[in-house]
Scaffold this motif. Structure first.
Motif, PDB file in Angstrom:
ATOM      1  N   TYR A 194       0.890  -1.180   0.000  1.00 20.38           N
ATOM      2  CA  TYR A 194       0.000   0.000   0.000  1.00 20.38           C
ATOM      3  C   TYR A 194       0.915   1.213   0.000  1.00 20.38           C
ATOM      4  CZ  TYR A 194      -3.782  -3.211   0.927  1.00 20.38           C
ATOM      5  OH  TYR A 194      -4.688  -4.244   0.804  1.00 20.38           O
ATOM      6  N   ALA A 222      -1.889  -0.285  -4.681  1.00 18.11           N
ATOM      7  CA  ALA A 222      -2.352  -1.205  -3.636  1.00 18.11           C
ATOM      8  C   ALA A 222      -2.338  -2.602  -4.228  1.00 18.11           C
ATOM      9  CB  ALA A 222      -3.765  -0.829  -3.178  1.00 18.11           C
ATOM     10  N   ASP A 224      -2.736  -6.710  -3.073  1.00 21.12           N
ATOM     11  CA  ASP A 224      -3.050  -7.636  -1.984  1.00 21.12           C
ATOM     12  C   ASP A 224      -3.724  -8.844  -2.621  1.00 21.12           C
ATOM     13  OD1 ASP A 224      -3.375  -8.602   0.645  1.00 21.12           O
ATOM     14  OD2 ASP A 224      -3.805  -6.583   1.394  1.00 21.12           O
ATOM     15  N   ILE A 227      -7.930  -7.608  -4.130  1.00 21.03           N
ATOM     16  CA  ILE A 227      -8.293  -6.215  -4.414  1.00 21.03           C
ATOM     17  C   ILE A 227      -9.140  -6.146  -5.679  1.00 21.03           C
ATOM     18  CG2 ILE A 227      -7.357  -3.956  -5.008  1.00 21.03           C
ATOM     19  CD1 ILE A 227      -5.619  -4.149  -2.791  1.00 21.03           C
ATOM     20  N   ASP A 231     -12.738  -1.599  -4.721  1.00 20.02           N
ATOM     21  CA  ASP A 231     -11.803  -1.002  -3.746  1.00 20.02           C
ATOM     22  C   ASP A 231     -11.196   0.272  -4.312  1.00 20.02           C
ATOM     23  OD1 ASP A 231     -12.107  -3.079  -1.845  1.00 20.02           O
ATOM     24  OD2 ASP A 231     -10.708  -4.334  -2.977  1.00 20.02           O
ATOM     25  N   GLY A 300      -4.379  -5.907  -7.778  1.00 19.59           N
ATOM     26  CA  GLY A 300      -4.104  -4.586  -7.217  1.00 19.59           C
ATOM     27  C   GLY A 300      -4.638  -3.487  -8.098  1.00 19.59           C
TER      28      GLY A 300
END
Ligand code: PHE
Length: 335
Positions: A194, A222, A224, A227, A231, A300
């Motif tokens: 992030y 970002a 993860d 995601i 988001d 992401g």
């Protein structure tokens, strides 16, 4: 001329010469001539031995009298001159402690930097890390790692400023966006990521009301395990409300970037108009592959926003050139 006559002349002439000596140096010259080693007084004393016994005493006394008289004259003048030299030094060195002080000019943080700081703060509050990267960048990180095809038009010199670094294995350029830090950061760090990256960016654009060869971006990334585009929208909408106020409206318009898929532009409703604020999208699996992430394991989103534009929107500035005006009065309007 006899010694006596010379002494008389000396006695008559010297007082006005001593009085006329305007400083200590001039007085010293008069002193040397009148009572110094080569003066008539010294000469008279030296010649005393040759003077007949009968006259010697009288002449000696006469010489001494004149010498004492002139020496005291000179000493008085010297004291006078020393006093006035001292007074002049005091006057010229004088500090008037009653004068009001001069306040140092206070600078302020440039409004572009203020915008960068604020953007970064909003993301830090959501748990993002901050990193910065080089402005002189390799073609690999600026383009290739970000999935730009070899012949992509923005690689051309008409759009990108290349640096002449001499004999280096790779082209060096001024980064055209902060996105190269996506690749650099992911190469160095395992997911989750992030990240926000504030910084200066460059393009081969002439300076006009809406373009500048130097501008500022904040990159976001970002990464993860789960995601989604939802988001992305939620985070960026939250950002817009934090920065522009709770009423801020945003819309996403489909767009294309080689390093995100799908990609979009986010526009915000500001001062009665839609303003394009940033580019964004879901990180292209090709970028994950380039940095050694497994595209089956992570997803992401990324975004890049123009900070100059945010500063302009915030302060109602319509001409970008005001931001780079070296005349302090331009910026002092926007404290
Ligand atoms: N780097 C893009 C630009 O400068 C913006 C962007 C960043 C778009 C990240 C998508 C993802 O225009």
């Amino acid at each position: 001329m006899s010694i006596q006559q010379a002494l008389d002349a000396l006695r008559t002439d010297t007082p006005s010469r001593v009085a006329a000596a305007a400083d200590l140096e001039q007085l010293a010259a008069v002193e040397a001539e009148t009572v110094g080693k080569r003066s008539i007084i010294a000469e008279g004393r030296r010649s005393l031995g040759a003077v007949p016994e009968t006259d010697r005493k009288d002449l000696g006394r006469a010489i001494n009298e004149v010498a004492v008289e002139l020496e005291s004259l000179i000493a008085t003048r010297r004291a006078e001159l020393e006093r006035s030299a001292h007074a002049a030094a005091l006057a010229s060195d004088a500090v008037d402690v009653t004068l009001p002080g001069r306040a140092p000019k206070r600078g302020t943080i440039h409004i572009i930097q203020q915008a960068l700081d604020e953007v970064v703060d909003i993301f830090v509050a959501m748990g993002y890390t901050v990193a910065t990267g080089p402005e002189a960048e390799t073609e690999y990180y600026n383009f290739t790692a970000l999935n730009f095809p070899p012949a992509h038009p923005t690689r051309l010199e008409s759009d990108t400023l290349y640096l002449d670094y001499g004999d280096v294995p790779e082209e060096i350029l001024l980064r055209t966006h902060t996105s190269p830090m996506q690749a650099r950061y992911m190469e160095q760090h395992d997911p989750p990521v992030y990240l926000v990256v504030p910084g200066r960016t460059y393009r081969s654009d002439p300076l006009d009301p809406t373009h500048s060869p130097v501008f500022h971006q904040v990159e976001g990334l970002a990464v993860d395990t789960d995601i989604t585009f939802g988001d992305l929208k939620g985070v960026l909408e939250h950002f817009a409300r934090e920065f522009l106020g709770p009423e801020a409206k945003v819309k996403f318009i489909p767009h294309f970037f080689p390093f995100t898929e799908p990609s979009a532009e986010m526009h915000v409703w500001h001062n009665g108009d839609w303003m394009e604020l940033l580019g964004c999208g879901m990180v292209n699996p090709a970028v994950f592959e380039a940095v050694g992430y497994d595209p089956d394991e992570v997803t992401g989103f990324a975004f890049g926003m123009g900070a100059d534009r945010l500063a302009m929107a915030r302060h109602g500035i319509t001409d970008l050139r005001h931001l780079f005006d070296p005349d302090l009065r331009s910026m002092e309007q926007y404290r």
